[in-house]
Structures are given as structure tokens and as C-alpha cells.
Design an enzyme around this catalytic site. Structure first.
Site, mmCIF file in Angstrom:
data_model
loop_
_atom_site.group_PDB
_atom_site.id
_atom_site.type_symbol
_atom_site.label_atom_id
_atom_site.label_comp_id
_atom_site.label_asym_id
_atom_site.label_seq_id
_atom_site.Cartn_x
_atom_site.Cartn_y
_atom_site.Cartn_z
ATOM 1 N N THR A 100 45.256 39.406 40.015
ATOM 2 C CA THR A 100 46.602 39.237 39.461
ATOM 3 C C THR A 100 46.821 40.123 38.241
ATOM 4 O OG1 THR A 100 47.970 37.607 38.288
ATOM 5 C CG2 THR A 100 45.623 37.236 38.226
ATOM 6 N N ASP A 101 48.097 40.391 37.947
ATOM 7 C CA ASP A 101 48.431 41.132 36.715
ATOM 8 C C ASP A 101 48.183 40.281 35.463
ATOM 9 O OD1 ASP A 101 50.560 39.347 36.991
ATOM 10 O OD2 ASP A 101 52.140 40.866 36.920
ATOM 11 N N GLU A 102 48.059 38.957 35.650
ATOM 12 C CA GLU A 102 47.939 38.078 34.474
ATOM 13 C C GLU A 102 46.650 38.309 33.683
ATOM 14 O OE1 GLU A 102 49.047 34.041 34.806
ATOM 15 O OE2 GLU A 102 50.651 34.446 36.234
ATOM 16 N N TYR A 125 43.984 29.726 34.172
ATOM 17 C CA TYR A 125 44.074 30.431 35.463
ATOM 18 C C TYR A 125 43.712 31.900 35.301
ATOM 19 C CZ TYR A 125 46.277 33.224 39.124
ATOM 20 O OH TYR A 125 46.507 34.164 40.101
ATOM 21 N N LYS A 134 40.552 34.131 36.822
ATOM 22 C CA LYS A 134 40.710 35.314 37.681
ATOM 23 C C LYS A 134 40.032 36.533 37.037
ATOM 24 C CE LYS A 134 42.684 35.706 41.059
ATOM 25 N NZ LYS A 134 42.276 35.516 42.482
ATOM 26 N N ASN A 191 54.581 37.369 43.375
ATOM 27 C CA ASN A 191 55.093 37.465 44.740
ATOM 28 C C ASN A 191 56.170 36.410 44.989
ATOM 29 O OD1 ASN A 191 52.537 38.560 47.031
ATOM 30 N ND2 ASN A 191 52.636 39.002 44.875
HETATM 31 P P1 NAD Z 1 47.983 29.690 47.149
HETATM 32 O O1 NAD Z 1 47.668 28.706 46.081
HETATM 33 O O2 NAD Z 1 49.306 29.606 47.846
HETATM 34 O O3 NAD Z 1 46.869 29.670 48.287
HETATM 35 C C1 NAD Z 1 45.514 29.599 47.997
HETATM 36 C C2 NAD Z 1 44.774 29.290 49.306
HETATM 37 O O4 NAD Z 1 43.374 29.245 49.012
HETATM 38 C C3 NAD Z 1 45.141 27.936 49.910
HETATM 39 O O5 NAD Z 1 45.320 28.063 51.295
HETATM 40 C C4 NAD Z 1 43.932 27.056 49.589
HETATM 41 O O6 NAD Z 1 43.733 26.031 50.541
HETATM 42 C C5 NAD Z 1 42.813 28.082 49.599
HETATM 43 N N1 NAD Z 1 41.652 27.663 48.787
HETATM 44 C C6 NAD Z 1 41.670 27.149 47.521
HETATM 45 N N2 NAD Z 1 40.428 26.883 47.116
HETATM 46 C C7 NAD Z 1 39.598 27.261 48.126
HETATM 47 C C8 NAD Z 1 38.179 27.238 48.301
HETATM 48 N N3 NAD Z 1 37.374 26.768 47.340
HETATM 49 N N4 NAD Z 1 37.663 27.692 49.464
HETATM 50 C C9 NAD Z 1 38.480 28.157 50.448
HETATM 51 N N5 NAD Z 1 39.831 28.181 50.343
HETATM 52 C C10 NAD Z 1 40.376 27.741 49.194
HETATM 53 O O7 NAD Z 1 47.799 31.122 46.466
HETATM 54 P P2 NAD Z 1 48.601 32.463 46.718
HETATM 55 O O8 NAD Z 1 49.820 32.460 45.874
HETATM 56 O O9 NAD Z 1 48.703 32.699 48.173
HETATM 57 O O10 NAD Z 1 47.579 33.490 46.058
HETATM 58 C C11 NAD Z 1 46.553 34.095 46.841
HETATM 59 C C12 NAD Z 1 45.719 35.000 45.941
HETATM 60 O O11 NAD Z 1 46.563 35.993 45.363
HETATM 61 C C13 NAD Z 1 45.070 34.283 44.769
HETATM 62 O O12 NAD Z 1 43.792 34.823 44.582
HETATM 63 C C14 NAD Z 1 45.968 34.584 43.582
HETATM 64 O O13 NAD Z 1 45.243 34.585 42.381
HETATM 65 C C15 NAD Z 1 46.453 35.968 43.941
HETATM 66 N N6 NAD Z 1 47.777 36.357 43.416
HETATM 67 C C16 NAD Z 1 48.866 35.564 43.628
HETATM 68 C C17 NAD Z 1 50.128 35.993 43.193
HETATM 69 C C18 NAD Z 1 51.374 35.158 43.416
HETATM 70 O O14 NAD Z 1 52.446 35.522 42.904
HETATM 71 N N7 NAD Z 1 51.320 34.069 44.172
HETATM 72 C C19 NAD Z 1 50.252 37.214 42.534
HETATM 73 C C20 NAD Z 1 49.101 37.995 42.324
HETATM 74 C C21 NAD Z 1 47.876 37.561 42.791
HETATM 75 O O1 DAU Z 2 51.870 37.348 37.823
HETATM 76 C C1 DAU Z 2 51.189 36.947 38.977
HETATM 77 C C2 DAU Z 2 51.070 35.441 38.993
HETATM 78 O O2 DAU Z 2 52.369 34.942 39.323
HETATM 79 C C3 DAU Z 2 50.037 34.927 39.989
HETATM 80 O O3 DAU Z 2 48.769 35.381 39.592
HETATM 81 C C4 DAU Z 2 50.054 33.391 40.039
HETATM 82 O O4 DAU Z 2 49.161 32.937 41.017
HETATM 83 C C5 DAU Z 2 51.470 32.957 40.407
HETATM 84 O O5 DAU Z 2 51.544 31.554 40.408
HETATM 85 C C6 DAU Z 2 52.476 33.531 39.411
HETATM 86 O O6 DAU Z 2 52.299 32.954 38.091
HETATM 87 P P1 DAU Z 2 53.556 32.569 37.158
HETATM 88 O O7 DAU Z 2 53.117 31.581 36.169
HETATM 89 O O8 DAU Z 2 54.248 33.797 36.673
HETATM 90 O O9 DAU Z 2 54.506 31.911 38.295
HETATM 91 P P2 DAU Z 2 55.429 30.596 38.280
HETATM 92 O O10 DAU Z 2 56.259 30.652 39.524
HETATM 93 O O11 DAU Z 2 54.660 29.372 37.999
HETATM 94 O O12 DAU Z 2 56.387 30.873 37.046
HETATM 95 C C7 DAU Z 2 57.200 32.035 36.991
HETATM 96 C C8 DAU Z 2 57.896 32.020 35.639
HETATM 97 O O13 DAU Z 2 58.859 30.946 35.654
HETATM 98 C C9 DAU Z 2 56.983 31.744 34.467
HETATM 99 O O14 DAU Z 2 57.419 32.491 33.352
HETATM 100 C C10 DAU Z 2 57.155 30.242 34.210
HETATM 101 C C11 DAU Z 2 58.591 29.997 34.605
HETATM 102 N N1 DAU Z 2 58.895 28.648 35.158
HETATM 103 C C12 DAU Z 2 58.094 28.168 36.151
HETATM 104 C C13 DAU Z 2 58.320 26.925 36.691
HETATM 105 C C14 DAU Z 2 57.439 26.365 37.773
HETATM 106 C C15 DAU Z 2 59.966 27.936 34.684
HETATM 107 O O15 DAU Z 2 60.721 28.410 33.811
HETATM 108 N N2 DAU Z 2 60.215 26.689 35.225
HETATM 109 C C16 DAU Z 2 59.421 26.150 36.189
HETATM 110 O O16 DAU Z 2 59.677 24.983 36.602
#
Ligand code: NAD
Ligand code: DAU
Length: 351
Positions: free
Chosen positions: A132-134, A158, A162, A188
Site C-alpha cells: 500500500t501507499d500508506e 495497519y 504492511k 482502490n
Molecule cells: P480485503 O480485506 O478486502 O481482503 C483481504 C482478504 O484476505 C480476505 O479475503 C480475507 O479473508 C483474506 N485473509 C485475511 N487474513 C488471511 C490469512 N491469515 N490467511 C489467508 N487469507 C487471509 O483486502 P483488499 O482491500 O482486497 O486488499 C488486498 C491487499 O491489497 C491487502 O494486502 C492490502 O493491504 C492491499 N491494498 C489494498 C488497497 C485498498 O484500497 N483496498 C490499496 C492498496 C493495497
Molecule cells: O491508501 C491505500 C489504503 O486505502 C489501503 O492500504 C487500505 O487497505 C484501504 O482500506 C484504504 O485505507 P483508507 O484508510 O484510506 O480507506 P478508508 O476507506 O477506510 O477511508 C478513506 C478515507 O475516508 C480516509 O481518509 C478515512 C475517511 N473515512 C472513512 C470512513 C470509513 C471517513 O471520513 N468516514 C468513514 O466512515
């Protein structure tokens, strides 16, 4: 064949479905099915022999080794993680376990497997770690977007977990020669996004007539990428990325949270107007900020474009419109994932 972990989650399930749409190569999908994993996201693959689903934990080294020995994949892509920042604030333990310890076990099982391969197979093998970019921390308003050489400064449990996993991956390459690739992607959005995250939460709450919770002043910036574009970038890095390198992935779409929420309200006003015809905007409610909330993320995806020729296809405008339409036509999926545990989470987080 390839082995994917976390392929029942948001990004992983989109990746597996897209992969089997455009490739002939089978996928072994190892997922623990936590609250965030859902087999319904893979329903279109039912009966497809090229998709082999295994319920299990990446922390289970003997299971991972067994799968590697049995299926002999040419690549492993690690999506499995605890991914929600707010949950990491309430309970960081699971994040350390899966994101750090789980990645360690995966690396160790892979190292043992990789050492059994022929020279040609060893050269062709890849471990792609999805990050992640975080990990780069928070940017000031006038700072340039994150490049791959930015310092790691994770601020939440988190992002720290990562970041730790990225360091392990790097070390297993430098020390043992494991052929790894790491991608660091921005936020995403798209189909099958679990409704604890901002975009799906806002859509669902709006339709249910509930408050639209915006943390703090809503001026935090995130850089949004349509999930299918993330999937195409991962395929591109897997095929052509240079071993040992990291690649940032992003859509050049910086938006404040309040701008995202207002955009969602306007699309919903058009596609599913409120019965009293007033705008969903009136449901917006500013609430207490997330502790340690990062102010701004922005990704410079220039390296990926220059070296591998990748560019996103969707603009934020086209992607967000598609996403709202998807949620409006897939309410059954939404209703199924909103389980008792989901309701408990909403109570804990929003009172
Ligand atoms: P998600 O939380 O939707 O899905 C995670 C999946 O991993 C789930 O299906 C869960 O059952 C599985 N999982 C969790 N713990 C596990 C374990 N111990 N063994 C096997 N499976 C396990 O997450 P996502 O949003 O799809 O993110 C996927 C990856 O991309 C993560 O590594 C996250 O850090 C990274 N990422 C997410 C975003 C975003 O915006 N969602 C952005 C950048 C990077
Ligand atoms: O940047 C990549 C990351 O983006 C991934 O690594 C994480 O897995 C993914 O969950 C996401 O993290 P964020 O914390 O940015 O996503 P979230 O959707 O939780 O929140 C997006 C922004 O919105 C953040 O600034 C917090 C804010 N927010 C979120 C929620 C759930 C609110 O203002 N209200 C809310 O109820």
C-alpha cells in the site's frame, strides 16, 4: 499455474476473475475467509476447473508448503491481509499476525519450495507482494506524490504492519535471492468493496437514509484507482517487472474525502433519487476524526508507466459512476455480506 492468497477479498477476487477472463492459466486461491472474504465475489467462477479454492491461513506454513508442492506454481501473489485502518486502531493484534507473521511464513515456505526447483524454474519464479501507499506516511499539501524512493514512515498499526511485511520481502530477496516484486498501490474502489470502507459505506448509508459519516473536516486527500486498473497493473508487474524492484501504482486521482462523498451523493441523486427528491448531501454528518489520521496520500506512478508502459483505463468520473451502478444492481451481495459481525462493527465504530 499461479497461487493467489486473499483471493476472496475485494481486490483479490477482482484479480482472480479478471485473470481467468484473460488468461488460460489456472489459479489456486488460498483464503482464510475472514469477515472480509466472501466466496460470493467468486460466484461467476463456480464450476470453472481453472479455479481451485482452498480455505486456509497463510500463517499455516505446513498448509502453504503442501499447496506449493502439490500445485507447483510459477508465481505466488500475496493479497491476504487485514486491510482496514479503523479496525487496526481498535485491535492491532490480527494485523501483526496476518500481515507480518503470515508474510514471514509464506516467505519461508516459498524459500523451501523455490530451492527444490530446477535452475530454469528458479529463474522464472516470482513472488509478488501486494502493498500500500500508506507505508510512506502522510504528505503535506505542497509535497510531491510518493515515489518508490520515499522514506517509509507508517503511522497506523495497519500501515506499520504492511511496512514490516514489505521489509521482510525485501530481506528475503537480498539475503536468500528469492525473486520478489512489491507493488505499493493507492486507494482502490469498485465492485465487491466491503462496506466498512468509505465509498461503499457512503453508498449504502445514503440508500438506507442513514447519516453519511465524514471524519474530521473531510479535507484529507486520497488518490483513487479503479480496482480493475489495479488488477491490470499487477498482471503487468508480474510479467515484466524487474526482480527485487518495487512499483507504485496509482490513478493520478487525488480527491478530498468530502469531494468524494459529494460526488457519490450527486450520482445517487441522479440514479436513485430520494423519495422527497432532496439531495443525499443533506445526510452528510461530520464526526470525530480517526486517531492519527493521515492527511494526504498521492502516488507517482511514473516508474510503472516509463518502465512497463502501464496506464489506468478509468478516470475517477467513469469509475465512480460504474461503481455506484454496480452497488445499485447488486444489493443481494451487499445484503449477504452485512452479517451480524458487520453490524457489531458499525456499532463499535459509529456508536
Ligand atoms: P480485503 O480485506 O478486502 O481482503 C483481504 C482478504 O484476505 C480476505 O479475503 C480475507 O479473508 C483474506 N485473509 C485475511 N487474513 C488471511 C490469512 N491469515 N490467511 C489467508 N487469507 C487471509 O483486502 P483488499 O482491500 O482486497 O486488499 C488486498 C491487499 O491489497 C491487502 O494486502 C492490502 O493491504 C492491499 N491494498 C489494498 C488497497 C485498498 O484500497 N483496498 C490499496 C492498496 C493495497
Ligand atoms: O491508501 C491505500 C489504503 O486505502 C489501503 O492500504 C487500505 O487497505 C484501504 O482500506 C484504504 O485505507 P483508507 O484508510 O484510506 O480507506 P478508508 O476507506 O477506510 O477511508 C478513506 C478515507 O475516508 C480516509 O481518509 C478515512 C475517511 N473515512 C472513512 C470512513 C470509513 C471517513 O471520513 N468516514 C468513514 O466512515
Amino acid at each position: 499455474m499461479i497461487l493467489v492468497t486473499g483471493g476472496a477479498g475485494f481486490i483479490g477476487s477482482n484479480f482472480v476473475v479478471d485473470w481467468l477472463d484473460c488468461r488460460d492459466e489456472p489459479v489456486v486461491n488460498l483464503d482464510k475467509l475472514t469477515y472480509a472474504g466472501n466466496l460470493q465475489a467468486l460466484a461467476t467462477l463456480s464450476g470453472n476447473e481453472k479455479h481451485i479454492f482452498v480455505k486456509g491461513d497463510i500463517c499455516d506454513g505446513s498448509l502453504v508448503s503442501h499447496l506449493l508442492d502439490k500445485y507447483r506454481p510459477r508465481a505466488v501473489i500475496n493479497f491476504a491481509a487485514e486491510s482496514h485502518v479503523d479496525r487496526s486502531i481498535h485491535g492491532p493484534g490480527d494485523f501483526i499476525q496476518t500481515n507480518v507473521v503470515g508474510t514471514f511464513h509464506l516467505l519461508e515456505s516459498m524459500r523451501a519450495y523455490w530451492n527444490t526447483l530446477t535452475d530454469v524454474e528458479r529463474g522464472a519464479f516470482r513472488f509478488l507482494h501486494i502493498s500500500t501507499d500508506e507505508v510512506y506516511g502522510s504528505l503535506a499539501p505542497d509535497e510531491a506524490p510518493f515515489t518508490e524512493s520515499n522514506r517509509y514512515e507508517p503511522n497506523s498499526p495497519y500501515s506499520a504492519s504492511k511496512a514490516a511485511s514489505d521489509h521482510l520481502v525485501r530481506a528475503w530477496h537480498h539475503t536468500y535471492g528469492l525473486p520478489v516484486l512489491t507493488t505499493n498501490c493507492s486507494n482502490n474502489y469498485g465492485p465487491y468493496h466491503f462496506p466498512e470502507k468509505l465509498i461503499p459505506l457512503i453508498i449504502l448509508n445514503a440508500l438506507a437514509g442513514k447519516p453519511l459519516p465524514v471524519y474530521g473536516d473531510g479535507m484529507q486527500v486520497r488518490d483513487w484507482l479503479y480496482v480493475k486498473d489495479h488488477c491490470s497493473a499487477i498482471r503487468c508487474v508480474l510479467e515484466s517487472g524487474r526482480v527485487g524492484e518495487t512499483y507504485n501504482i496509482g490513478g493520478w486521482n487525488e480527491k478530498t474525502n468530502i469531494e468524494v462523498v459529494r460526488t457519490l451523493c450527486r450520482i445517487l441523486d441522479e440514479l436513485a433519487p430520494r423519495t422527497d427528491t432532496s439531495s443525499y448531501i443533506q445526510q452528510i454528518q461530520f464526526i470525530a476524526d480517526r486517531p492519527g489520521h493521515d492527511r494526504r496520500y498521492a502516488i507517482d506512478a511514473g516508474k510503472l508507466e516509463r518502465e512497463l508502459g502501464w496506464k489506468p483505463k478509468e478516470t475517477f468520473e467513469s469509475g465512480i459512476y460504474k461503481t455506484v451502478k454496480w452497488y445499485l444492481t447488486n444489493q443481494e451481495w451487499v445484503n449477504n455480506v452485512i452479517s451480524g459481525t458487520y453490524r457489531e462493527w458499525v456499532k463499535t465504530q459509529y456508536g
